[in-house]
Design a protein around this motif. Structure first.
Motif, PDB file in Angstrom:
ATOM      1  N   MET A   1       0.854  -1.189   0.000  1.00  0.00           N
ATOM      2  CA  MET A   1       0.000   0.000   0.000  1.00  0.00           C
ATOM      3  C   MET A   1       0.894   1.243   0.000  1.00  0.00           C
ATOM      4  SD  MET A   1      -2.923   1.166   2.782  1.00  0.00           S
ATOM      5  CE  MET A   1      -3.795  -0.382   2.679  1.00  0.00           C
ATOM      6  N   ASN A   2       0.761   2.114  -1.027  1.00  0.00           N
ATOM      7  CA  ASN A   2       1.615   3.291  -1.087  1.00  0.00           C
ATOM      8  C   ASN A   2       1.149   4.349  -0.084  1.00  0.00           C
ATOM      9  OD1 ASN A   2      -0.232   5.290  -2.361  1.00  0.00           O
ATOM     10  ND2 ASN A   2      -0.154   3.871  -4.090  1.00  0.00           N
ATOM     11  N   ASN A   3       1.917   5.392   0.071  1.00  0.00           N
ATOM     12  CA  ASN A   3       1.675   6.370   1.136  1.00  0.00           C
ATOM     13  C   ASN A   3       0.325   7.070   1.020  1.00  0.00           C
ATOM     14  OD1 ASN A   3       4.149   5.788   2.268  1.00  0.00           O
ATOM     15  ND2 ASN A   3       5.218   7.480   1.248  1.00  0.00           N
ATOM     16  N   LYS A   4      -0.067   7.445  -0.190  1.00  0.00           N
ATOM     17  CA  LYS A   4      -1.338   8.166  -0.351  1.00  0.00           C
ATOM     18  C   LYS A   4      -2.536   7.263  -0.077  1.00  0.00           C
ATOM     19  CE  LYS A   4       0.599  11.574  -3.503  1.00  0.00           C
ATOM     20  NZ  LYS A   4       0.635  12.115  -4.889  1.00  0.00           N
ATOM     21  N   VAL A   5      -2.429   6.039  -0.538  1.00  0.00           N
ATOM     22  CA  VAL A   5      -3.497   5.063  -0.260  1.00  0.00           C
ATOM     23  C   VAL A   5      -3.562   4.786   1.240  1.00  0.00           C
ATOM     24  CG1 VAL A   5      -4.247   2.684  -0.620  1.00  0.00           C
ATOM     25  CG2 VAL A   5      -3.359   4.015  -2.544  1.00  0.00           C
ATOM     26  N   ALA A   6      -2.406   4.651   1.871  1.00  0.00           N
ATOM     27  CA  ALA A   6      -2.349   4.378   3.307  1.00  0.00           C
ATOM     28  C   ALA A   6      -2.909   5.544   4.111  1.00  0.00           C
ATOM     29  CB  ALA A   6      -0.915   4.078   3.731  1.00  0.00           C
ATOM     30  N   ALA A   7      -2.633   6.776   3.670  1.00  0.00           N
ATOM     31  CA  ALA A   7      -3.145   7.948   4.385  1.00  0.00           C
ATOM     32  C   ALA A   7      -4.664   7.997   4.334  1.00  0.00           C
ATOM     33  CB  ALA A   7      -2.543   9.217   3.791  1.00  0.00           C
ATOM     34  N   PHE A   8      -5.226   7.698   3.173  1.00  0.00           N
ATOM     35  CA  PHE A   8      -6.687   7.689   3.028  1.00  0.00           C
ATOM     36  C   PHE A   8      -7.283   6.581   3.889  1.00  0.00           C
ATOM     37  CE2 PHE A   8     -10.418   7.077  -0.112  1.00  0.00           C
ATOM     38  CZ  PHE A   8     -11.209   7.977   0.587  1.00  0.00           C
ATOM     39  N   ASP A   9      -6.668   5.416   3.861  1.00  0.00           N
ATOM     40  CA  ASP A   9      -7.148   4.293   4.656  1.00  0.00           C
ATOM     41  C   ASP A   9      -7.094   4.625   6.145  1.00  0.00           C
ATOM     42  OD1 ASP A   9      -7.923   1.317   4.520  1.00  0.00           O
ATOM     43  OD2 ASP A   9      -6.271   1.282   5.958  1.00  0.00           O
ATOM     44  N   GLY A  10      -6.025   5.287   6.572  1.00  0.00           N
ATOM     45  CA  GLY A  10      -5.917   5.680   7.976  1.00  0.00           C
ATOM     46  C   GLY A  10      -7.001   6.650   8.387  1.00  0.00           C
ATOM     47  N   TRP A  11      -7.333   7.589   7.505  1.00  0.00           N
ATOM     48  CA  TRP A  11      -8.406   8.547   7.801  1.00  0.00           C
ATOM     49  C   TRP A  11      -9.764   7.849   7.899  1.00  0.00           C
ATOM     50  CZ3 TRP A  11     -12.469  10.534   4.526  1.00  0.00           C
ATOM     51  CH2 TRP A  11     -13.173  11.602   5.092  1.00  0.00           C
ATOM     52  N   ILE A  12     -10.020   6.920   6.958  1.00  0.00           N
ATOM     53  CA  ILE A  12     -11.281   6.172   6.978  1.00  0.00           C
ATOM     54  C   ILE A  12     -11.428   5.389   8.283  1.00  0.00           C
ATOM     55  CG2 ILE A  12     -12.475   4.174   5.955  1.00  0.00           C
ATOM     56  CD1 ILE A  12     -12.960   6.636   4.318  1.00  0.00           C
TER      57      ILE A  12
END
Length: 391
Positions: A1-12
């Protein structure tokens, strides 16, 4: 999971849940808990703005080709965000010509087209393909009713899948094969687990929390210029495999066939393939009818047919259980107490409540093999098979 995908997932998994939960509390504190207009506008705008920024970042990044699982998981996150916007009145298909969340829509459409699924969150995103981190999976809110609903739906879906897999394994063996009886018993055990899971769900699920705080996240909404219905707990192949292999429903019956076609893209691709394969198979019920006249005195026939008819009975009991407890208790009776101005946007599937109830009743009666004169059911065939026992 790249950083931008991971950031969105963390927010969700964090602030997204916290915002939705706070908004649900504010709605519940009103005299009319179904009203969302003018309530928590600051939180709504925060939710919309932060989600939009994540989607802009991900759109700019483009397709990173990290495989189906990562793409499906990201689509789920975008879908949860769009569904929350719909729930809080930030989009409304009755008033909008297209989605007010264009970046999220573009991202959802791009991902969905690349993996062959619907461009919104589906049941699998919350039930069977919802990865937990440190014991916590993704959800909309911290409401206990939502966790209860997801937990027991997941258990029921997985048990239905086990039952359908057992029945599919009978096909290459034949109904008279000794192992077929073991497979019928395995399917029976799985269906008993579905029934038990439903009992637990209906005993524990809070009607008010579910109706006012969980159900609204499953409403239809725009993705781009098209409105997509809400996710449905039946959006997986297993339950329809059971329908058709037991011979209780037929793919060539217009209403049932339309339902199958409509739900294909709401399922995982592997489920789509399973369902297509099943639609080409001859039902086990028809196979028993073929040999009833010549084999009804055989011990294998009596044993295997008894087990088969038990499966039909159990599948019908589950359909009736779902209809009379979940649909009636948690939707119909709750709707009767709701302010009538909200009735137009009640259902997740789109049709008005009366139309939805008609289609659900017809489906229940097909699965239960009841005698109906206005729709096709397996009533006559089941009666014929029952009459062949011990004769």
């Amino acid at each position: 999971m790249n950083n931008k995908v991971a950031a969105f997932d963390g927010w969700i998994r964090s602030d997204f849940i916290a915002i939705n939960s706070e908004l649900e509390q504010r709605y519940f504190d009103q005299a009319d808990p179904a009203n969302v207009v003018g309530v928590g506008d600051d939180l709504k705008q925060q939710l919309q703005a932060v989600g939009r920024e994540h989607c802009i970042e991900l759109l700019a990044q483009g397709n990173t080709d990290e495989g189906f699982d990562q793409a499906f998981d990201l689509l789920g996150n975008v879908g949860l965000y769009l569904a929350a916007c719909r729930r809080h009145g930030l989009s409304d298909p009755d008033n909008d010509r297209t989605s007010p969340q264009p970046e999220a829509s573009a991202l959802a459409l791009h991902i969905a087209a690349s993996i062959g699924v619907v461009p919104r969150f589906a049941t699998a995103h919350l039930c069977t393909h919802n990865r937990a981190i440190n014991g916590h999976y993704k959800r909309f809110t911290d409401l206990s009713a939502e966790q209860c609903f997801i937990d027991y739906n997941s258990k029921g879906i997985l048990a239905f899948k086990r039952a359908s897999e057992a029945l599919m394994k009978v096909l290459p063996l034949g109904i008279s094969h000794p192992i077929a009886l073991d497979l019928f018993k395995a399917a029976e055990q799985a269906l008993l687990e579905v029934h038990h899971s439903n009992q637990q769900l209906f005993a524990q699920l809070d009607p008010d929390q579910f109706f006012y705080g969980v159900r609204p996240y499953y409403k239809p909404h725009h993705v781009g210029s098209q409105v997509y219905r809400g996710a449905n707990a039946g959006d997986f192949a297993g339950i329809n495999v059971i329908d058709m292999l037991l011979g209780l429903c037929q793919a060539n019956e217009p209403a049932y066939g339309r339902m199958l076609v409509e739900k294909f893209l709401y399922m995982m691709p592997q489920d789509q393939q399973i369902l297509r394969e099943c639609m080409r198979q001859r039902s086990l019920l028809d196979q028993f009818l073929d040999v009833a006249a010549t084999q009804h005195r055989s011990s294998w026939y009596q044993q295997h047919l008894t087990a088969f008819l038990r499966l039909c009975e159990l599948h019908g009991d589950i359909a009736n259980q779902h209809h009379e407890q979940l649909v009636d208790k948690y939707i119909v009776k709750q709707a009767q107490a709701m302010d009538q101005k909200h009735m137009g946007q009640l259902t997740a599937s789109g049709p008005q409540l009366a139309g939805l109830m008609k289609s659900l009743t017809d489906l229940r009666d097909r699965r239960a093999g009841l005698q109906r004169h206005d729709i096709v059911t397996s009533y006559t065939a089941l009666q014929q098979l029952r009459a062949s026992l011990n004769t």
